[in-house]
Design a protein around this motif. Structure first.
Motif, short mmCIF file in Angstrom:
data_model
loop_
_atom_site.label_atom_id
_atom_site.label_comp_id
_atom_site.label_asym_id
_atom_site.label_seq_id
_atom_site.Cartn_x
_atom_site.Cartn_y
_atom_site.Cartn_z
N ILE A 1 22.27 61.41 20.46
CA ILE A 1 23.25 61.62 21.54
C ILE A 1 22.94 62.91 22.30
O ILE A 1 22.70 63.96 21.70
CB ILE A 1 24.71 61.58 21.01
N TYR A 2 22.91 62.79 23.62
CA TYR A 2 22.57 63.90 24.52
C TYR A 2 23.76 64.17 25.44
O TYR A 2 24.34 63.23 25.99
CB TYR A 2 21.39 63.52 25.41
N PHE A 3 24.04 65.43 25.64
CA PHE A 3 25.11 65.80 26.57
C PHE A 3 24.53 66.60 27.74
O PHE A 3 23.74 67.53 27.53
CB PHE A 3 26.17 66.66 25.87
N ALA A 4 24.95 66.24 28.94
CA ALA A 4 24.45 66.94 30.14
C ALA A 4 24.88 68.40 30.17
O ALA A 4 24.25 69.22 30.82
CB ALA A 4 24.92 66.23 31.40
N HIS A 5 25.97 68.71 29.49
CA HIS A 5 26.39 70.11 29.33
C HIS A 5 27.46 70.18 28.25
O HIS A 5 27.87 69.14 27.72
CB HIS A 5 26.87 70.72 30.65
N SER A 6 27.90 71.40 27.95
CA SER A 6 28.88 71.56 26.87
C SER A 6 30.09 72.38 27.32
O SER A 6 30.73 73.03 26.49
CB SER A 6 28.22 72.24 25.67
N ASP A 7 30.39 72.35 28.61
CA ASP A 7 31.56 73.14 29.08
C ASP A 7 32.85 72.61 28.45
O ASP A 7 33.21 71.46 28.66
CB ASP A 7 31.69 73.04 30.61
N PHE A 8 33.51 73.50 27.73
CA PHE A 8 34.77 73.10 27.09
C PHE A 8 35.85 72.90 28.15
O PHE A 8 36.62 71.95 28.10
CB PHE A 8 35.17 74.18 26.08
#
Ligand code: G3P
Ligand code: MG
Length: 380
Positions: A206-213
């Protein structure tokens, strides 16, 4: 040696320094454009007291549409021409995965938009949660596809489809359904829906384009972002398996995105210089107004040929001013990877003035226009 700094071209100079901008909370807030942004970019395009043109790019964690659509939006909002070569979105570096994974589940964004982006990037087979729900509505017991959603869903037999990777491209529009599907795939045998692997080690990556909460919109308080979805999925995964979920992260503050941004910036700086060479050739007034004070006195006279050579061996920007609103992504990003990046935190987004930012910027100011003025003054 030839210097890029302060060379006079058609009465205008190209700076040795450069800018990189975050978008949400710096240039825009949801549908609204931050009022000072227009003037800030005009200044960089040469409308400043030093008559200097400063190259700039945008590095946003946002996405959900193609880079060209993003450019059009920025150009319309700001009344300037922003080109694709100037914009990096959270999912832009995921292009590099096209040779790694053939069949991918792309999550997030409106309707079919992210599928189209992934197909443009070159992924061979791109499926979405809407396709899964169309294939078998029982996957998400509390959500029935709307007519609009049905139009975006394709007919795919997921009992025969091996999903090799889950790419979270943009913010989920349906956390419940997306989480249900993502968790099922993570726990599946080889990424096939309707299967379950007891050892939990056969599912796709699994890949996330970013991790901004959180991120800043036109609402008064910050809204949960893709990073919050990541926390939620990891918590569910841990609860179910007792193991930590391994994720691959893109976007700011990741080093991979930084490298990508540096590449994009150096290409863009070359383009800006080359455009000046061409304009100069066309108007036949190359360096007609050399400002002695500003030009290095030991430099040989600069010819078009030499400048072309120069743009091939362009040294890195002397300083890159990075203007952001989120300490955890933007300031951390600008502070972590290269000492020549200079972080500026603004008060128009996630960061709340008066609080202590988790990552300390080199400079804090009210908005993007102040940031640009600060940097230009600092340089001259
Ligand atoms: O979803 C986008 C948001 O999390 C951040 O965008 O432009 O502030 O990096 P940006
Ligand atoms: Mg931001």
């Amino acid at each position: 040696s030839l210097r890029v700094k302060k060379q006079v071209i058609n009465h205008q100079r190209v700076a040795s320094y450069a800018f990189a901008f975050d978008i949400d909370g710096v240039i825009v807030r949801g549908p609204e454009t931050i009022p000072e942004a227009k003037e800030a970019l005009k200044m960089l395009n040469g409308e400043n007291e030093y008559n200097i043109k400063v190259p700039y790019i945008f590095v946003t964690n946002g996405g959900g549409r193609s880079e060209s659509a993003r450019c059009k939006d920025l150009s319309d909002r700001l009344g300037i021409e922003v080109t694709e070569d100037q914009v990096i979105q959270g999912h832009t570096p995921m292009k590099d995965l096209v040779d790694v994974h053939k069949t991918v589940l792309v999550v997030g964004g409106v309707g079919d938009a992210c599928r189209k982006v992934a197909e443009e990037y070159g992924f061979e087979k791109v499926v979405t949660p809407l396709d899964v729900m169309k294939w078998n509505p029982s996957v998400t017991p509390y959500h029935t596809l709307t007519e609009e959603e049905l139009k975006c869903a394709r007919d795919i037999d997921f009992s025969k489809t091996k999903i090799e990777a889950i790419l979270v491209f943009a913010d989920s529009r349906n956390w419940a359904a997306d989480q249900q599907i993502i968790l099922e795939l993570l726990l599946s045998k080889n990424g096939v829906m309707g299967t379950y692997c007891d050892t939990h080690d056969e599912g796709p990556g699994i890949y996330f384009a970013h991790s901004d909460f959180v991120w800043a919109t036109n609402y008064s308080l910050n809204r949960y972002g893709m990073g919050a979805l990541q926390v939620s999925i990891a918590a569910l995964y841990r609860e179910h398996t007792g193991k930590e979920l391994q994720v691959i992260r893109f976007g700011k503050p990741q080093r991979g995105t930084f490298k990508y941004a540096n590449k994009v910036l150096s290409r863009w700086r070359k383009d800006v210089l080359e455009e000046h060479v061409e304009q100069s050739q066309a108007s036949d007034s190359v360096f007609s107004d050399t400002d002695e004070e500003e030009t290095e006195s030991d430099d040989e006279p600069l010819t078009v040929q030499k400048l072309s050579q120069l743009t091939l061996d362009l040294p890195p920007a002397s300083t890159v001013y990075f203007v952001g609103d989120t300490p955890e992504s933007d300031i951390r990003f600008a502070n972590s990877h290269d000492a020549s990046w200079h972080s500026i935190l603004v008060n128009t987004g996630v960061y709340q003035a008066g609080t202590v930012p988790k990552y300390k910027p080199k400079h804090t100011c009210e908005n993007v226009l102040e940031a640009v003025k600060y940097a230009i003054e600092r340089e001259h």
